[in-house]
Design an enzyme around this catalytic site. Structure first.
Site, PDB file in Angstrom:
ATOM      1  N   ASP A 144       0.821  -1.224   0.000  1.00 48.84           N
ATOM      2  CA  ASP A 144       0.000   0.000   0.000  1.00 48.84           C
ATOM      3  C   ASP A 144       0.851   1.269   0.000  1.00 48.84           C
ATOM      4  OD1 ASP A 144      -2.299   1.488   0.042  1.00 48.84           O
ATOM      5  OD2 ASP A 144      -2.595   1.320   2.198  1.00 48.84           O
ATOM      6  N   ASN A 156     -10.719  -3.250  -6.152  1.00 50.80           N
ATOM      7  CA  ASN A 156      -9.878  -2.322  -6.921  1.00 50.80           C
ATOM      8  C   ASN A 156     -10.416  -2.017  -8.327  1.00 50.80           C
ATOM      9  OD1 ASN A 156      -6.712  -3.425  -5.477  1.00 50.80           O
ATOM     10  ND2 ASN A 156      -8.007  -1.702  -4.903  1.00 50.80           N
TER      11      ASN A 156
HETATM   12  C1  FPP Z   1      -2.150  -0.070  -3.226  1.00 50.40           C
HETATM   13  O1  FPP Z   1      -1.636   1.259  -3.178  1.00 50.40           O
HETATM   14  C2  FPP Z   1      -1.594  -0.778  -4.383  1.00 50.40           C
HETATM   15  C3  FPP Z   1      -2.318  -1.424  -5.342  1.00 50.40           C
HETATM   16  C4  FPP Z   1      -3.797  -1.488  -5.342  1.00 50.40           C
HETATM   17  C5  FPP Z   1      -1.657  -2.060  -6.504  1.00 50.40           C
HETATM   18  C6  FPP Z   1      -0.416  -2.838  -6.201  1.00 50.40           C
HETATM   19  C7  FPP Z   1       0.229  -3.184  -7.483  1.00 50.40           C
HETATM   20  C8  FPP Z   1       1.570  -3.193  -7.727  1.00 50.40           C
HETATM   21  C9  FPP Z   1       2.590  -2.964  -6.689  1.00 50.40           C
HETATM   22  C10 FPP Z   1       2.111  -3.421  -9.109  1.00 50.40           C
HETATM   23  C11 FPP Z   1       1.923  -4.755  -9.733  1.00 50.40           C
HETATM   24  C12 FPP Z   1       2.263  -5.920  -8.887  1.00 50.40           C
HETATM   25  C13 FPP Z   1       3.156  -6.908  -9.162  1.00 50.40           C
HETATM   26  C14 FPP Z   1       3.137  -8.104  -8.283  1.00 50.40           C
HETATM   27  C15 FPP Z   1       4.164  -6.859 -10.264  1.00 50.40           C
HETATM   28  P1  FPP Z   1      -2.622   2.489  -3.420  1.00 50.40           P
HETATM   29  O2  FPP Z   1      -2.656   2.797  -4.873  1.00 50.40           O
HETATM   30  O3  FPP Z   1      -3.966   2.207  -2.830  1.00 50.40           O
HETATM   31  O4  FPP Z   1      -1.890   3.638  -2.651  1.00 50.40           O
HETATM   32  P2  FPP Z   1      -2.586   4.900  -1.940  1.00 50.40           P
HETATM   33  O5  FPP Z   1      -3.330   4.361  -0.763  1.00 50.40           O
HETATM   34  O6  FPP Z   1      -1.420   5.735  -1.547  1.00 50.40           O
HETATM   35  O7  FPP Z   1      -3.465   5.559  -2.963  1.00 50.40           O
END
Ligand code: FPP
Length: 248
Positions: free
Chosen positions: A28, A76
């Site tokens: 996150d 998501n």
């Molecule tokens: C949460 O941060 C993150 C996600 C929903 C996506 C995670 C995906 C990756 C790290 C990339 C692809 C994965 C792999 C395994 C190659 P957020 O966007 O909710 O952060 P925020 O809370 O700061 O908005």
């Protein structure tokens, strides 16, 4: 046993002979990381994917048995289409690269979640990486993709009920271990340590059944900034905990 001697982080001593078997991470903070730099959220996910590569490789090096990451939840899909396709694109890129070096890495890949809404190409890549690595004995990396903990439990209940209706199961004989075998994680030990970076103090539908007795580690560090040193802090914190599983 670790296959190499990891460098200790300053001020944190990790006992690498007493690692948790299974570490699970909610990746996150990608969006906030990007915002702080005046970048689009997608740049945060790209940086987060790099961090994932670094941490997954390191977990393999230190001899961790299981690493599970939350890459995309059932919730998501509510995000803008551009962001969803950027995350799927990063996953595709990662899997294409992984296929090329699987023989050498011996990392076992598994996907937890309902892959059916993903593109045919991505589904095929997921299946291929799982198939190639079925018999590998290195770290097992589980990627939660279109995963939701409640959804997982409902699906398991449905599958069990169908087996009962077909006469293959007896509802009176159901116990926790048998129910767990219907989950995506069937056969995988429960996580010992759940890590959530970015300062949020919640589980967000991530492995709720499996985390019943997990230890938690929360940090304000945003996922793209999560480092091996931060992992050491989490492992060190884990090693200071007294796990009693309801006993004394
Ligand atoms: C949460 O941060 C993150 C996600 C929903 C996506 C995670 C995906 C990756 C790290 C990339 C692809 C994965 C792999 C395994 C190659 P957020 O966007 O909710 O952060 P925020 O809370 O700061 O908005």
């Amino acid at each position: 046993m670790p296959i190499f001697k990891p460098k200790q982080a300053p001020g944190v001593q990790v006992d690498f002979t007493r690692l948790p078997r299974h570490v699970a991470i909610i990746m996150d903070g990608n969006g906030r990381w990007a915002k702080r730099r005046g970048l689009p959220r997608t740049a945060g996910h790209a940086a987060g994917a790099e961090t994932f590569r670094t941490i997954a490789t390191y977990c393999k090096e230190i001899g961790l048995e299981y690493l599970t990451v939350y890459a995309f939840s059932t919730e998501n899909w509510k995000r803008p289409e551009e962001e969803v396709s950027a995350i799927m694109g990063l996953l595709r890129k990662y899997l294409q690269e992984a296929i090329g070096k699987m023989e050498k890495d011996r990392v076992k890949m598994k996907f937890l979640g309902d892959l059916s809404p993903l593109s045919e190409e991505l589904q095929a890549l997921c299946r291929r990486t799982e198939e190639i690595s079925t018999h590998y004995d290195g770290c097992q990396v589980n990627i939660c993709l279109n995963y939701g903990g409640r959804d997982e439990i409902v699906r398991a209940a449905r599958a069990f009920a169908a087996d009962c209706a077909a006469g293959r199961q007896d509802p009176q004989a159901l116990d926790e271990a048998q129910f767990a075998s219907y989950l995506y994680t069937g056969g995988i030990p429960d996580p010992d340590l759940v890590i959530r970076p970015s300062g949020e103090l919640r589980l967000s539908n991530f492995l709720p059944w499996q985390s019943a007795y997990a230890e938690f580690y929360f940090t304000d560090v945003l996922w793209p900034d999560f480092s091996k040193e931060e992992l050491h802090r989490a492992l060190h914190a884990y090693q200071t905990r007294s796990r009693r599983f309801g006993g004394v």
